[in-house]
Motif scaffolding. Structure first.
Motif, PDB file in Angstrom:
ATOM      1  N   ILE A   1       0.817  -1.114   0.027  1.00 30.18           N
ATOM      2  CA  ILE A   1       0.092   0.181   0.035  1.00 30.18           C
ATOM      3  C   ILE A   1       0.995   1.192   0.132  1.00 30.18           C
ATOM      4  O   ILE A   1       0.618   2.013  -0.755  1.00 30.18           O
ATOM      5  N   LYS A   2       2.231   1.097   0.775  1.00 32.59           N
ATOM      6  CA  LYS A   2       2.879   2.288   0.602  1.00 32.59           C
ATOM      7  C   LYS A   2       3.604   2.760  -0.735  1.00 32.59           C
ATOM      8  O   LYS A   2       3.352   3.692  -1.223  1.00 32.59           O
ATOM      9  N   THR A   3       3.735   1.745  -1.179  1.00 32.95           N
ATOM     10  CA  THR A   3       4.401   1.676  -2.640  1.00 32.95           C
ATOM     11  C   THR A   3       3.453   2.361  -3.782  1.00 32.95           C
ATOM     12  O   THR A   3       3.424   3.120  -4.487  1.00 32.95           O
ATOM     13  N   MET A   4       2.074   1.609  -3.771  1.00 35.86           N
ATOM     14  CA  MET A   4       1.194   2.005  -4.389  1.00 35.86           C
ATOM     15  C   MET A   4       0.764   3.516  -4.065  1.00 35.86           C
ATOM     16  O   MET A   4       0.600   4.252  -5.036  1.00 35.86           O
ATOM     17  N   SER A   5       0.773   3.965  -2.954  1.00 39.98           N
ATOM     18  CA  SER A   5       0.444   5.386  -2.636  1.00 39.98           C
ATOM     19  C   SER A   5       1.407   6.423  -3.113  1.00 39.98           C
ATOM     20  O   SER A   5       1.095   7.480  -3.592  1.00 39.98           O
ATOM     21  N   GLU A   6       2.581   6.019  -2.954  1.00 38.89           N
ATOM     22  CA  GLU A   6       3.699   6.676  -3.490  1.00 38.89           C
ATOM     23  C   GLU A   6       3.607   6.893  -5.096  1.00 38.89           C
ATOM     24  O   GLU A   6       3.737   8.144  -5.461  1.00 38.89           O
ATOM     25  N   ILE A   7       3.430   6.039  -5.665  1.00 42.68           N
ATOM     26  CA  ILE A   7       3.293   6.080  -7.131  1.00 42.68           C
ATOM     27  C   ILE A   7       1.982   6.825  -7.530  1.00 42.68           C
ATOM     28  O   ILE A   7       2.106   7.662  -8.545  1.00 42.68           O
ATOM     29  N   ALA A   8       1.171   6.702  -6.848  1.00 44.24           N
ATOM     30  CA  ALA A   8      -0.167   7.546  -7.155  1.00 44.24           C
ATOM     31  C   ALA A   8      -0.003   8.923  -6.981  1.00 44.24           C
ATOM     32  O   ALA A   8      -0.662   9.918  -7.787  1.00 44.24           O
ATOM     33  N   THR A   9       0.890   9.473  -5.864  1.00 39.43           N
ATOM     34  CA  THR A   9       1.110  10.716  -5.515  1.00 39.43           C
ATOM     35  C   THR A   9       2.145  11.330  -6.635  1.00 39.43           C
ATOM     36  O   THR A   9       2.212  12.677  -6.659  1.00 39.43           O
ATOM     37  N   GLY A  10       2.881  10.502  -7.204  1.00 39.29           N
ATOM     38  CA  GLY A  10       4.005  10.961  -7.953  1.00 39.29           C
ATOM     39  C   GLY A  10       5.267  11.510  -7.057  1.00 39.29           C
ATOM     40  O   GLY A  10       6.303  12.045  -7.568  1.00 39.29           O
ATOM     41  N   VAL A  11       5.137  11.481  -5.740  1.00 40.31           N
ATOM     42  CA  VAL A  11       6.206  11.684  -4.899  1.00 40.31           C
ATOM     43  C   VAL A  11       7.220  10.220  -4.690  1.00 40.31           C
ATOM     44  O   VAL A  11       6.930   9.589  -4.065  1.00 40.31           O
ATOM     45  N   THR A  12       8.080  10.127  -5.933  1.00 36.08           N
ATOM     46  CA  THR A  12       9.091   9.032  -5.848  1.00 36.08           C
ATOM     47  C   THR A  12      10.146   9.166  -5.134  1.00 36.08           C
ATOM     48  O   THR A  12      11.197   9.930  -5.625  1.00 36.08           O
ATOM     49  N   SER A  13      10.264   8.521  -3.909  1.00 36.63           N
ATOM     50  CA  SER A  13      11.476   8.707  -3.246  1.00 36.63           C
ATOM     51  C   SER A  13      12.487   7.679  -3.372  1.00 36.63           C
ATOM     52  O   SER A  13      13.342   7.562  -2.742  1.00 36.63           O
ATOM     53  N   THR A  14      12.152   6.639  -4.107  1.00 38.93           N
ATOM     54  CA  THR A  14      12.935   5.535  -4.416  1.00 38.93           C
ATOM     55  C   THR A  14      12.986   5.173  -5.860  1.00 38.93           C
ATOM     56  O   THR A  14      12.181   5.807  -6.889  1.00 38.93           O
ATOM     57  N   LEU A  15      14.042   4.174  -6.563  1.00 37.81           N
ATOM     58  CA  LEU A  15      13.951   4.042  -7.515  1.00 37.81           C
ATOM     59  C   LEU A  15      13.042   3.057  -8.089  1.00 37.81           C
ATOM     60  O   LEU A  15      12.391   3.201  -9.278  1.00 37.81           O
ATOM     61  N   LEU A  16      12.225   2.284  -7.169  1.00 35.32           N
ATOM     62  CA  LEU A  16      11.206   1.811  -7.646  1.00 35.32           C
ATOM     63  C   LEU A  16       9.936   2.753  -8.030  1.00 35.32           C
ATOM     64  O   LEU A  16       9.265   2.130  -9.236  1.00 35.32           O
ATOM     65  N   THR A  17       9.842   3.517  -7.041  1.00 42.87           N
ATOM     66  CA  THR A  17       8.665   4.187  -7.483  1.00 42.87           C
ATOM     67  C   THR A  17       8.955   5.351  -8.613  1.00 42.87           C
ATOM     68  O   THR A  17       8.113   5.626  -9.345  1.00 42.87           O
ATOM     69  N   ARG A  18      10.099   5.612  -8.748  1.00 42.33           N
ATOM     70  CA  ARG A  18      10.666   6.625  -9.766  1.00 42.33           C
ATOM     71  C   ARG A  18      10.350   5.780 -11.384  1.00 42.33           C
ATOM     72  O   ARG A  18      10.138   6.474 -12.137  1.00 42.33           O
ATOM     73  N   ALA A  19      10.957   4.484 -11.041  1.00 43.87           N
ATOM     74  CA  ALA A  19      10.697   3.635 -12.492  1.00 43.87           C
ATOM     75  C   ALA A  19       9.243   3.478 -12.779  1.00 43.87           C
ATOM     76  O   ALA A  19       8.819   3.438 -13.797  1.00 43.87           O
ATOM     77  N   ALA A  20       8.448   3.336 -11.640  1.00 46.38           N
ATOM     78  CA  ALA A  20       7.131   3.163 -11.966  1.00 46.38           C
ATOM     79  C   ALA A  20       6.432   4.583 -12.479  1.00 46.38           C
ATOM     80  O   ALA A  20       5.482   4.564 -13.385  1.00 46.38           O
ATOM     81  N   ASP A  21       6.792   5.526 -12.103  1.00 43.71           N
ATOM     82  CA  ASP A  21       6.137   6.828 -12.629  1.00 43.71           C
ATOM     83  C   ASP A  21       6.834   6.916 -14.089  1.00 43.71           C
ATOM     84  O   ASP A  21       5.821   7.654 -14.868  1.00 43.71           O
ATOM     85  N   VAL A  22       7.995   6.750 -14.202  1.00 44.16           N
ATOM     86  CA  VAL A  22       8.365   6.641 -15.699  1.00 44.16           C
ATOM     87  C   VAL A  22       7.732   5.967 -16.356  1.00 44.16           C
ATOM     88  O   VAL A  22       7.176   6.352 -17.851  1.00 44.16           O
ATOM     89  N   THR A  23       7.341   4.762 -15.861  1.00 39.68           N
ATOM     90  CA  THR A  23       6.502   3.849 -16.955  1.00 39.68           C
ATOM     91  C   THR A  23       5.052   4.539 -17.316  1.00 39.68           C
ATOM     92  O   THR A  23       4.581   4.267 -18.194  1.00 39.68           O
ATOM     93  N   LEU A  24       4.466   5.043 -16.142  1.00 37.81           N
ATOM     94  CA  LEU A  24       3.182   5.545 -16.382  1.00 37.81           C
ATOM     95  C   LEU A  24       3.471   7.066 -17.493  1.00 37.81           C
ATOM     96  O   LEU A  24       2.400   7.038 -18.568  1.00 37.81           O
ATOM     97  N   LYS A  25       4.490   7.756 -17.217  1.00 36.39           N
ATOM     98  CA  LYS A  25       4.439   9.002 -18.294  1.00 36.39           C
ATOM     99  C   LYS A  25       4.718   8.609 -19.606  1.00 36.39           C
ATOM    100  O   LYS A  25       4.350   9.403 -20.370  1.00 36.39           O
ATOM    101  N   GLU A  26       5.389   7.382 -19.792  1.00 39.23           N
ATOM    102  CA  GLU A  26       5.791   6.940 -21.274  1.00 39.23           C
ATOM    103  C   GLU A  26       4.541   6.029 -21.821  1.00 39.23           C
ATOM    104  O   GLU A  26       4.647   5.536 -22.875  1.00 39.23           O
ATOM    105  N   ARG A  27       3.611   5.923 -21.029  1.00 39.92           N
ATOM    106  CA  ARG A  27       2.178   5.319 -21.310  1.00 39.92           C
ATOM    107  C   ARG A  27       2.500   3.813 -21.552  1.00 39.92           C
ATOM    108  O   ARG A  27       2.194   3.050 -22.560  1.00 39.92           O
ATOM    109  N   ARG A  28       3.524   3.060 -20.812  1.00 43.39           N
ATOM    110  CA  ARG A  28       3.616   1.691 -20.773  1.00 43.39           C
ATOM    111  C   ARG A  28       2.780   1.015 -19.983  1.00 43.39           C
ATOM    112  O   ARG A  28       2.453   1.695 -18.884  1.00 43.39           O
TER     113      ARG A  28
END
Length: 200
Positions: A100-127
């Motif tokens: 839930i913590k990781t999911m919430s971080e991805i949802a807010t765009g507040v990416t404090s680790t490489l995992l959530t940054r990579a997820a944010d990149v995936t969303l912005k690239e429409r992958r």
């Protein structure tokens, strides 16, 4: 793979980013890596500290045994890694399991680790971004966060057992969930038991 005149790779191998966060179910991430090895897909792994703790409690795998399953392993704090950039081409990303913590971080765009940054990149690239969210029951805040992620393009895929497959073990249930999530990337893993219609 084809090279251009300067020697750069034009057609990279199929690759998938795999995140493993601290929710129960580290075995899902391990089996995703096994499946990608079977399929010849390059895996780029990033694991949280909480995931390693869960791994030690739920499986007999050591951290080294887990990371040995991946093609490339990235450090959680390495925000300069390849997978932190949209120019690094991938099939998408799966977070298995997704806390839930990781999911919430991805949802807010507040990416404090490489995992959530990579997820944010995936969303912005429409992958495709597939989140195997492991929690129950959900409260309204969880559900609203999942709705927000779905509106952004993420796929929420809790690992639920497909009982029509008549699993004989926990591992068969795990593999069915893993295989069905890999379907979302166009990857057909042989461990999946497909629905063949009602039996007479």
């Amino acid at each position: 793979m084809d090279d251009d005149v300067n020697g750069a790779i034009r057609n990279p191998p199929p690759r998938l980013v795999v995140g493993i966060s601290g929710a129960s179910g580290a075995v899902y991430g391990a089996r995703v890596l096994d499946a990608l090895n079977d399929l010849g897909v390059e895996s780029h792994l990033v694991v949280t500290k909480a995931a390693l703790l869960t791994l030690s409690q739920e499986t007999d795998l050591s951290p080294d045994e887990l990371t040995a399953k991946a093609s490339v392993v990235h450090k959680l704090a390495d925000v300069g890694a390849t997978i932190a950039s949209g120019s690094f081409r991938t099939l998408g990303m799966i977070v298995a399991p997704c806390s839930i913590k990781t999911m919430s971080e991805i949802a807010t765009g507040v990416t404090s680790t490489l995992l959530t940054r990579a997820a944010d990149v995936t969303l912005k690239e429409r992958r495709p971004l597939v989140l195997m969210v492991r929690e129950t029951p959900f409260h309204l805040g969880h559900l609203r966060t999942m709705t927000a992620l779905a509106e952004m393009g993420a796929i929420i895929a809790p690992p639920l057992p497909a009982l029509y497959a008549r699993p004989n073990s926990i591992m068969e249930m795990v593999d069915q969930s893993v295989g069905r999530t890999l379907d979302l990337f166009g990857l057909d893993w042989g461990a999946v038991r497909r629905w063949e219609g009602l039996k007479s």
